[in-house]
Scaffold this motif. Sequence first.
Motif, mmCIF file in Angstrom:
data_model
loop_
_atom_site.group_PDB
_atom_site.id
_atom_site.type_symbol
_atom_site.label_atom_id
_atom_site.label_comp_id
_atom_site.label_asym_id
_atom_site.label_seq_id
_atom_site.Cartn_x
_atom_site.Cartn_y
_atom_site.Cartn_z
ATOM 1 N N PRO A 191 -3.246 -3.069 -3.724
ATOM 2 C CA PRO A 191 -2.089 -2.405 -4.342
ATOM 3 C C PRO A 191 -2.028 -0.909 -4.016
ATOM 4 C CG PRO A 191 -3.082 -3.925 -5.895
ATOM 5 C CD PRO A 191 -4.017 -3.840 -4.714
ATOM 6 N N ARG A 192 -3.188 -0.250 -3.969
ATOM 7 C CA ARG A 192 -3.226 1.176 -3.638
ATOM 8 C C ARG A 192 -2.861 1.421 -2.179
ATOM 9 N NH1 ARG A 192 -8.973 3.048 -6.434
ATOM 10 N NH2 ARG A 192 -8.548 2.222 -8.531
ATOM 11 N N SER A 193 -3.147 0.427 -1.335
ATOM 12 C CA SER A 193 -2.881 0.596 0.094
ATOM 13 C C SER A 193 -1.391 0.642 0.406
ATOM 14 C CB SER A 193 -3.527 -0.549 0.888
ATOM 15 O OG SER A 193 -2.769 -1.750 0.776
ATOM 16 N N LEU A 194 -0.552 0.244 -0.553
ATOM 17 C CA LEU A 194 0.892 0.213 -0.311
ATOM 18 C C LEU A 194 1.477 1.596 -0.037
ATOM 19 C CD1 LEU A 194 2.044 -2.447 -2.945
ATOM 20 C CD2 LEU A 194 1.923 -2.700 -0.455
ATOM 21 N N ASP A 195 0.726 2.630 -0.377
ATOM 22 C CA ASP A 195 1.170 3.985 -0.052
ATOM 23 C C ASP A 195 0.964 4.287 1.433
ATOM 24 O OD1 ASP A 195 1.962 4.689 -2.662
ATOM 25 O OD2 ASP A 195 -0.101 5.206 -3.201
ATOM 26 N N ASP A 196 0.069 3.549 2.073
ATOM 27 C CA ASP A 196 -0.303 3.839 3.455
ATOM 28 C C ASP A 196 0.138 2.782 4.457
ATOM 29 O OD1 ASP A 196 -1.783 6.188 2.621
ATOM 30 O OD2 ASP A 196 -3.304 4.800 1.873
ATOM 31 N N VAL A 197 0.428 1.576 3.984
ATOM 32 C CA VAL A 197 0.853 0.507 4.889
ATOM 33 C C VAL A 197 2.282 0.099 4.533
ATOM 34 C CG1 VAL A 197 -1.528 -0.309 5.105
ATOM 35 C CG2 VAL A 197 0.004 -1.393 3.418
ATOM 36 N N THR A 198 2.891 -0.681 5.411
ATOM 37 C CA THR A 198 4.277 -1.101 5.157
ATOM 38 C C THR A 198 4.321 -2.272 4.194
ATOM 39 O OG1 THR A 198 4.837 -0.395 7.398
ATOM 40 C CG2 THR A 198 6.468 -1.710 6.230
ATOM 41 N N ILE A 199 3.478 -3.257 4.422
ATOM 42 C CA ILE A 199 3.386 -4.383 3.491
ATOM 43 C C ILE A 199 1.918 -4.771 3.306
ATOM 44 C CG2 ILE A 199 5.679 -5.336 3.991
ATOM 45 C CD1 ILE A 199 4.329 -7.459 5.712
ATOM 46 N N ALA A 200 1.646 -5.455 2.204
ATOM 47 C CA ALA A 200 0.293 -5.944 1.947
ATOM 48 C C ALA A 200 0.371 -7.329 1.330
ATOM 49 C CB ALA A 200 -0.456 -4.993 1.012
ATOM 50 N N ALA A 201 -0.558 -8.178 1.730
ATOM 51 C CA ALA A 201 -0.691 -9.505 1.127
ATOM 52 C C ALA A 201 -1.644 -9.356 -0.050
ATOM 53 C CB ALA A 201 -1.229 -10.505 2.142
ATOM 54 N N ILE A 202 -1.121 -9.525 -1.247
ATOM 55 C CA ILE A 202 -1.912 -9.271 -2.455
ATOM 56 C C ILE A 202 -2.027 -10.550 -3.270
ATOM 57 C CG2 ILE A 202 -2.150 -7.849 -4.525
ATOM 58 C CD1 ILE A 202 -0.352 -5.776 -3.210
ATOM 59 N N ILE A 203 -3.271 -10.927 -3.595
ATOM 60 C CA ILE A 203 -3.449 -12.130 -4.394
ATOM 61 C C ILE A 203 -2.830 -11.911 -5.771
ATOM 62 C CG2 ILE A 203 -5.495 -12.907 -3.152
ATOM 63 C CD1 ILE A 203 -7.217 -11.859 -5.387
ATOM 64 N N ASN A 204 -2.382 -12.993 -6.365
ATOM 65 C CA ASN A 204 -1.512 -12.918 -7.528
ATOM 66 C C ASN A 204 -2.109 -12.154 -8.699
ATOM 67 O OD1 ASN A 204 0.022 -13.827 -9.952
ATOM 68 N ND2 ASN A 204 1.128 -15.014 -8.427
ATOM 69 N N GLN A 205 -3.344 -12.438 -9.041
ATOM 70 C CA GLN A 205 -3.949 -11.785 -10.202
ATOM 71 C C GLN A 205 -4.074 -10.288 -9.985
ATOM 72 O OE1 GLN A 205 -7.430 -13.583 -11.900
ATOM 73 N NE2 GLN A 205 -6.667 -15.648 -11.613
ATOM 74 N N THR A 206 -4.409 -9.880 -8.748
ATOM 75 C CA THR A 206 -4.501 -8.454 -8.437
ATOM 76 C C THR A 206 -3.130 -7.804 -8.534
ATOM 77 O OG1 THR A 206 -6.382 -8.867 -6.954
ATOM 78 C CG2 THR A 206 -5.227 -6.781 -6.701
ATOM 79 N N ALA A 207 -2.108 -8.496 -8.043
ATOM 80 C CA ALA A 207 -0.740 -7.973 -8.134
ATOM 81 C C ALA A 207 -0.328 -7.826 -9.593
ATOM 82 C CB ALA A 207 0.215 -8.915 -7.400
ATOM 83 N N LEU A 208 -0.668 -8.831 -10.385
ATOM 84 C CA LEU A 208 -0.318 -8.795 -11.805
ATOM 85 C C LEU A 208 -0.994 -7.620 -12.504
ATOM 86 C CD1 LEU A 208 1.265 -10.423 -13.944
ATOM 87 C CD2 LEU A 208 -0.838 -11.665 -14.427
ATOM 88 N N ASN A 209 -2.263 -7.397 -12.195
ATOM 89 C CA ASN A 209 -2.996 -6.263 -12.783
ATOM 90 C C ASN A 209 -2.365 -4.925 -12.404
ATOM 91 O OD1 ASN A 209 -4.875 -7.909 -14.012
ATOM 92 N ND2 ASN A 209 -6.383 -7.738 -12.386
ATOM 93 N N ALA A 210 -1.759 -4.894 -11.207
ATOM 94 C CA ALA A 210 -1.154 -3.654 -10.726
ATOM 95 C C ALA A 210 0.302 -3.513 -11.180
ATOM 96 C CB ALA A 210 -1.227 -3.601 -9.204
ATOM 97 N N GLY A 211 0.794 -4.495 -11.920
ATOM 98 C CA GLY A 211 2.146 -4.399 -12.462
ATOM 99 C C GLY A 211 3.235 -5.036 -11.624
ATOM 100 N N TYR A 212 2.847 -5.853 -10.618
ATOM 101 C CA TYR A 212 3.837 -6.502 -9.765
ATOM 102 C C TYR A 212 4.044 -7.957 -10.204
ATOM 103 C CZ TYR A 212 3.193 -2.577 -6.552
ATOM 104 O OH TYR A 212 3.136 -1.318 -5.999
ATOM 105 N N THR A 213 5.278 -8.391 -10.230
ATOM 106 C CA THR A 213 5.577 -9.799 -10.498
ATOM 107 C C THR A 213 5.905 -10.488 -9.181
ATOM 108 O OG1 THR A 213 7.953 -9.445 -10.817
ATOM 109 C CG2 THR A 213 6.528 -9.210 -12.766
ATOM 110 N N LEU A 214 5.793 -11.796 -9.175
ATOM 111 C CA LEU A 214 6.034 -12.558 -7.950
ATOM 112 C C LEU A 214 7.474 -12.377 -7.463
ATOM 113 C CD1 LEU A 214 4.429 -14.475 -6.098
ATOM 114 C CD2 LEU A 214 5.462 -16.386 -7.340
ATOM 115 N N LYS A 215 8.396 -12.156 -8.383
ATOM 116 C CA LYS A 215 9.799 -11.955 -8.020
ATOM 117 C C LYS A 215 9.987 -10.695 -7.175
ATOM 118 C CE LYS A 215 11.797 -14.352 -12.008
ATOM 119 N NZ LYS A 215 12.629 -14.210 -13.243
ATOM 120 N N GLN A 216 9.036 -9.761 -7.280
ATOM 121 C CA GLN A 216 9.137 -8.520 -6.503
ATOM 122 C C GLN A 216 8.580 -8.676 -5.091
ATOM 123 O OE1 GLN A 216 7.078 -6.311 -9.822
ATOM 124 N NE2 GLN A 216 8.537 -4.710 -9.283
ATOM 125 N N SER A 217 7.936 -9.791 -4.814
ATOM 126 C CA SER A 217 7.363 -9.983 -3.482
ATOM 127 C C SER A 217 8.473 -10.225 -2.465
ATOM 128 C CB SER A 217 6.397 -11.169 -3.475
ATOM 129 O OG SER A 217 7.093 -12.388 -3.677
#
Length: 291
Positions: A191-217
């Motif tokens: 999730p932190r790498s999103l400031d430096d890369v264009t896209i990232a493949a993030i496993i669901n639980q990690t995305a959820l912890n970072a405040g991202y929902t699947l609908k935002q993918s």
Amino acid sequence: MLKKATIIITVLSLLLLAACGRASGSSSNSIGAANQTLVIGTTPAQADLWQFIKKQAAHKGVTLQIKLLTGQADLNSMLLNGDVDANSFQHIAFLTSWNQIHHANIIPVGTTIIAPLGLYSKKVKSLKELKNGDKIAIPNDSTNLSRSLILLENAGLIKLKTNLKRPPLVQDITSNPHHYQIITAESAMLPRSLDDVTIAAIINQTALNAGYTLKQSLYHENQQETKYVNVIATTETKARSKKKALQILNEVYHSKAVADYIAKRYKGNFVPVTRSIADVKAAFKKEQQNQ
């Protein structure tokens, strides 16, 4: 006559008491079989869910103690060390890989959820906006690295070698026409790498912890993928000694009340699995044989 009647009444009373005693003992044994404690290891992303399940299980005579840990490998090590009775954090493909690497035999005894892997970005709103040479970050652990490469291929970004007898690696990319830079990193850092890369493949639980929902993918996995069905896992010894409690836990997990809670609380990030563990194990075994 009075004496005989008294004797008959006394005998009948004793028989009645004995029958009641047997019935009471039978009921007590039944309750006792279910009235067990299960120590469950899981992750912070599932903490709320397991607190809800804990309340539901208590009504069925099973007391749950929940232990939260962020390290995936640690949860399996805790299970082998006897610090927990079972854990719930991993899909069946990860468990299989972990067992092979650590020469262990942790077994899946129940299905839980599917947590689809997704592609996320802070810089683009669609995969169509990707440019030549853009950086794509993916997890560096073996299971989720392969999972991410397959996701990138399904999204039409790369192509991988066919007929592989093992999960794909970065060197198995055969076509990358837009010269995307594939960068690997620890799952928790993505999730932190999103400031430096264009896209990232993030496993669901990690995305959820970072405040991202699947609908935002921008793109995510099919929600019915067998190999990514999450499981309740335990050791063979615990599966025997805690058999009744684990059966009740499985029933509770697949209840309507829990399904409704997952849908409301996790907004599509977690999808309840209705398939049995026997079906998932058989289907996964078949997939492995066909690889």
